[in-house]
Motif scaffolding. Sequence first.
Motif, PDB file in Angstrom:
ATOM      1  N   ARG A 107      -0.838   3.156  -8.876  1.00 22.25           N
ATOM      2  CA  ARG A 107      -0.270   2.279  -7.860  1.00 22.25           C
ATOM      3  C   ARG A 107       1.170   2.686  -7.524  1.00 22.25           C
ATOM      4  O   ARG A 107       1.600   2.622  -6.370  1.00 22.25           O
ATOM      5  CB  ARG A 107      -0.313   0.825  -8.347  1.00 22.25           C
ATOM      6  CG  ARG A 107       0.011  -0.198  -7.248  1.00 22.25           C
ATOM      7  CD  ARG A 107      -0.067  -1.607  -7.773  1.00 22.25           C
ATOM      8  NE  ARG A 107      -1.445  -1.965  -8.104  1.00 22.25           N
ATOM      9  CZ  ARG A 107      -1.894  -2.163  -9.336  1.00 22.25           C
ATOM     10  NH1 ARG A 107      -1.073  -2.034 -10.369  1.00 22.25           N
ATOM     11  NH2 ARG A 107      -3.155  -2.487  -9.552  1.00 22.25           N
ATOM     12  N   LEU A 112      -7.574  -1.902  -6.245  1.00 18.88           N
ATOM     13  CA  LEU A 112      -6.307  -1.175  -6.330  1.00 18.88           C
ATOM     14  C   LEU A 112      -5.885  -0.654  -4.958  1.00 18.88           C
ATOM     15  O   LEU A 112      -4.708  -0.752  -4.583  1.00 18.88           O
ATOM     16  CB  LEU A 112      -6.450  -0.010  -7.318  1.00 18.88           C
ATOM     17  CG  LEU A 112      -5.168   0.806  -7.575  1.00 18.88           C
ATOM     18  CD1 LEU A 112      -5.063   1.193  -9.049  1.00 18.88           C
ATOM     19  CD2 LEU A 112      -5.145   2.076  -6.725  1.00 18.88           C
ATOM     20  N   PRO A 171      -3.840   2.443 -14.001  1.00 15.40           N
ATOM     21  CA  PRO A 171      -3.712   1.828 -12.673  1.00 15.40           C
ATOM     22  C   PRO A 171      -2.256   1.585 -12.268  1.00 15.40           C
ATOM     23  O   PRO A 171      -1.918   1.642 -11.085  1.00 15.40           O
ATOM     24  CB  PRO A 171      -4.479   0.509 -12.824  1.00 15.40           C
ATOM     25  CG  PRO A 171      -4.459   0.221 -14.296  1.00 15.40           C
ATOM     26  CD  PRO A 171      -4.479   1.554 -14.970  1.00 15.40           C
TER      27      PRO A 171
END
Length: 441
Positions: free
Chosen positions: A330, A291, A326
């Motif tokens: 992000r 990530l 995630p």
Amino acid sequence: MRRPIAQYTEWDSTVLAEKIGGAGLIRITTATAYVVAILTSVAPTAAYFALSRAELRFAAEKEAIQGAHRVAEVLRQSTQPGSLHGHNFTDLLTQRATPETAAAQRIVDANGATVAESKDPLGSWPITASSPIEGPEGRIGSFEVSRSIAEVFGNMVGITIISLWFATWSFLFLRILPDRALKNALNEAIESREAANSALLARDKAEEASRLRSVFLSNMGHELRTPLNGVLGMIDLIADTELDAEQRSYVSLASSSGRGLLTIINDILDFSKLDEGKIEIVAASFVLRELLMQSTEVFRAEAQKKALQLEWTLAPDLPQLVVADPVRIRQVLASLIGNALKFTATGGVTVTASKLLQNQQQYLEFVVADTGIGIAKEQLDYIFQPFTQVDESTTRLHGGAGLGLAISRQLAQSMDGSLWAISDPGRGSAFHFTVPLISGA
């Protein structure tokens, strides 16, 4: 027809109280007014009578003691000190401690027979005091003084009139006071209720306006994004054709402007969803290293274009897999890295991930640090407000709607984390973004 509250007079208190359930209060205050009026009218007169009677008795007792001493002195100088008879006490009876007040005096022997007495009239309502007359072998008689309390009745009339005057005003005051207080309380209650209703109405209107704004932004965002994607697609197709240098510069500028506009529209859509509480946080297990790498690589070309360093580091004590959302992490990192590159002219941007222990709980902390223009301390909270920037000139220079940080903070809070900034003007800023650390291993 119902009368307005202002039209109720003080004497309408019972009717008014019944309308608001306060009749019991009126009955209590009325009874209190009667009790106070009676006490005010009776107590001063009774107190004056009691004090005057006590004063007269004290004076009579004083005169009796002094008279008994005078008789005993006469007896000691006589040839018959053990008997009251055979003596002339007429002159002695005319001596008084208070000559301005008449008093009947009498000398009696041990058997109660009168030996001598004054010629003063006794008067009505007498108060009698006596003192023993001592001879060589003990008590041989007594000296009696009688005073009349009729003389205080004249003063009592004046005191009674004054007491009644005070009692009347006390009754009126205590009777009218609850009326006025009740009416004022009722008016205040009505005004308070009206104010509360106005506040509720204003709140409902504000919530409705906020809902309509969110719906409008959402609808307009969708309506604008669809044709804009078509325009960007056509620009990309034109960029793939044979163009000279000037034409390619125009196409590149149009593509960059269009994508900037698309970013603003996406921010507006996210903000409207957050405002409506429609953003969903979906937790999933993901590789933290990947990530971080993906979040920074997206901006690698922009960093190279400005000759800036873009680096990321991962603390060795962090697990490889973590559980969180995630996509939203992000999104927040993209907003923070994009802002850092936007306001940094020299140096670079560093993204680090590490553990943070806060309130007995472990968090995953991302820090996006830059060497840019920095932010003044008093403006650090201001930058997280929607549609705001530190300096309006930055909007013209760098673009943007001022929604990125506001959205990022709300996303962080939605994930049970937080977002804050530390900055040194002229040296750079560091944005700290945390989410609960849950290992996915």
